[in-house]
Design a protein around this motif. Structure first.
Motif: not given
Length: 529
Positions: A181, A225, A501, A503, A505
């Motif tokens: 990340s 991912h 990030t 994803t 985050k």
């Protein structure tokens, strides 16, 4: 290792779509966007169409000089063809290295140095936009998925390349590289094997097992991912229609889901937070969802309640899987209408029997508890092989087969794992920041994001985002925090301005630095604070 490898041939990514097409040739793959490599194909592909695209572009990569064992860094504009190009790369025995479209050019250049002169597969938009000129010297050859550049080879010019048969590499060798990340600095490059991905596949297949019919499965998961590849394998090899979304905007997701009626939905936790408003949409876009899944971070209880409440399925469940890019899924639990996510605090579940193990290592010589949490470590056959270009960093986290997650927590007498904080985010004397964030999000429905940071000296600083970036109700805030640990006044940001990030985050350390250095002032003014 805990998981027996009997019968584990590896996940065989290179032939995934060939096998899916052989079983269910007319099964559909739906998109909310056009593919950059083949916009003429439209937004609905059969498994046969997708398999042909992978075969075609794998052959073009071969003609461009790519050979078994070569690394192909894929960094292009965000679209599902990132995934298709990765599968095409594996199909000819090469190893894709997937870099998020959201990474800045300097970070991409730094990661290219770690890979040591790979092929770079990008596009005109990246080359003329964010990427520095040095990527040409850092790469063996630059290939373009779309567009033109005088110093790069366009895959479009290699159309009609002779088809190359699929190559199946030994399952213990590297098959995929993804990056971590990057919440604590430069991302690390995680090396996956086919064995490791197969080990991750097994526990994650439980979501599909809940469905008796072949109903649509929808994903809004980063295309770089590792989770997406196991998720696709689970759905496509069982003949489930699949939808892959690039856009998480609730205004565009609502009509898409209202038409699709997905039965299984997977997304990042922050995406689910933004989708809470779908619960009140009159088109009822979430009414057919039987299983919500998130495999990235613990979810806030408010989000779980809202989404389960939006489903009309009698036994709708929310599955939360705790894991990490380096280790895969390792702990899980489910919630339903009769099982409140608040009942067990920050409990993320128990390990998968026979597949994963969890232990919590004391920091003070005593049994870890809520008041004195320890280091969480996990054992699984889904663990990566190493960090590409940084094996010493990998060795630091490997403890005799146990992998340190970088989180603090404890286990109850019944074996349930509670995650209280990231090690780097712990604020001495404050208690669990994640627990306080959960409580505040439950009390203030206007909040769409909340992170509590240690930003310099003084009290912890709460950073808040609100629905539609409206000014925070300060009176309601003061009531909500009255019985909580002492904090500084909240700082309001636009959600779009938060450092995130791939994803979604929040990069807490980077945000804390911005707050401490006064870099938040423009964002705060723009958010109406």
């Amino acid at each position: 290792m805990l998981l027996q490898r009997i019968g584990n041939r590896g996940i065989r990514l290179g032939t995934l779509l060939d096998r899916a097409a052989a079983r269910y040739p007319t099964n559909v793959l739906l998109l909310d966007h056009d593919l950059d490599i083949a916009p003429e194909r439209g937004r609905s592909l059969t498994a046969t169409d997708a398999a042909d695209l992978v075969d075609d572009f794998g052959s073009r990569l071969w003609r461009a000089g790519t050979r078994p064992g070569d690394h192909v860094v894929i960094h292009k504009s965000n679209a599902f063809d990132i995934t298709l190009l990765a599968i095409a790369t594996v199909r000819i025995g090469a190893v894709p290295v997937l870099l998020s479209p959201h990474l800045d050019g300097e970070t991409v250049a730094a990661l290219l140095r770690r890979v040591d002169r790979p092929y770079l597969l990008t596009d005109e938009a990246k080359l003329t936009g964010s990427l520095p000129a040095e990527v040409f010297t850092l790469s063996r050859r630059v290939l373009l998925a779309s567009g033109r550049h005088e110093h790069a080879t366009a895959l479009a010019d290699l159309a009609g390349a002779p088809r190359v048969p699929a190559l199946e590499m030994p399952p213990e060798q590297p098959t995929l590289v993804t990056h971590t990340s990057g919440t604590t600095g430069l991302p690390k490059l995680a090396v996956h094997t086919a064995f490791g991905l197969e080990a991750r596949y097994r526990p994650q297949a439980l979501a599909i097992a809940l469905l008796r019919r072949r109903e649509p499965v929808a994903f809004h998961v980063s295309f770089v991912h590792s989770r997406l590849f196991t998720a696709l394998a689970i759905a496509l090899l069982r003949g489930f229609p699949v939808a892959a979304l690039v856009d998480a905007d609730p205004e565009r997701v609502a009509p898409f889901f209202a038409r699709l009626r997905p039965a299984v939905l997977e997304a990042h936790p922050n995406t689910y937070m933004s989708w809470e408003r779908l619960a009140a949409d009159p088109r009822r876009p979430l009414s057919n969802v039987k299983f919500f899944s998130s495999t990235f971070d613990a979810l806030h209880p408010r989000t779980v309640r809202a989404l389960i409440g939006a489903s009309h399925r009698r036994s709708a469940k929310f599955g939360q899987i705790y894991g990490q890019s380096e280790i895969g899924p390792c702990v899980a639990r489910t919630y339903g209408r009769s099982r409140s996510p608040e009942a067990d605090g920050r409990c993320v579940g128990i390990p998968f029997p026979g597949m994963t193990g969890v232990r919590v290592v004391s920091r003070d010589g005593r049994r870890p508890t809520a008041a004195s949490p320890g280091h969480i470590e996990v054992s699984s056959d889904g663990r990566i092989r190493t960090y590409l270009g940084d094996p010493d960093r990998f060795a630091q986290q490997d403890s005799g087969g146990w992998w340190r997650m970088g989180d603090l927590g404890y286990r109850t007498r019944w074996g349930c794992l509670h995650v209280l904080d990231r090690e780097v985010d712990e604020i001495p004397g404050f208690g669990s920041t994640l627990s306080v964030e959960d409580r505040l999000l439950g009390r203030l429905t206007e909040l769409t994001e909340l992170v509590i940071l240690e930003a310099g000296e003084g009290r912890p600083v709460p950073v808040v985002c609100t629905r539609d970036d409206l000014p925070l109700d300060r009176v309601a805030w003061r009531r909500a925090v009255a019985d909580l640990p002492w904090m500084a006044p909240p700082v309001q940001w636009r959600r779009a301005d938060l450092p995130q990030t791939a994803t979604t985050k929040v990069k807490r350390l980077e945000l804390a630095h911005l707050i401490a250095s006064g870099g938040h002032e423009d964002a705060a003014r723009g958010a109406g604070a």
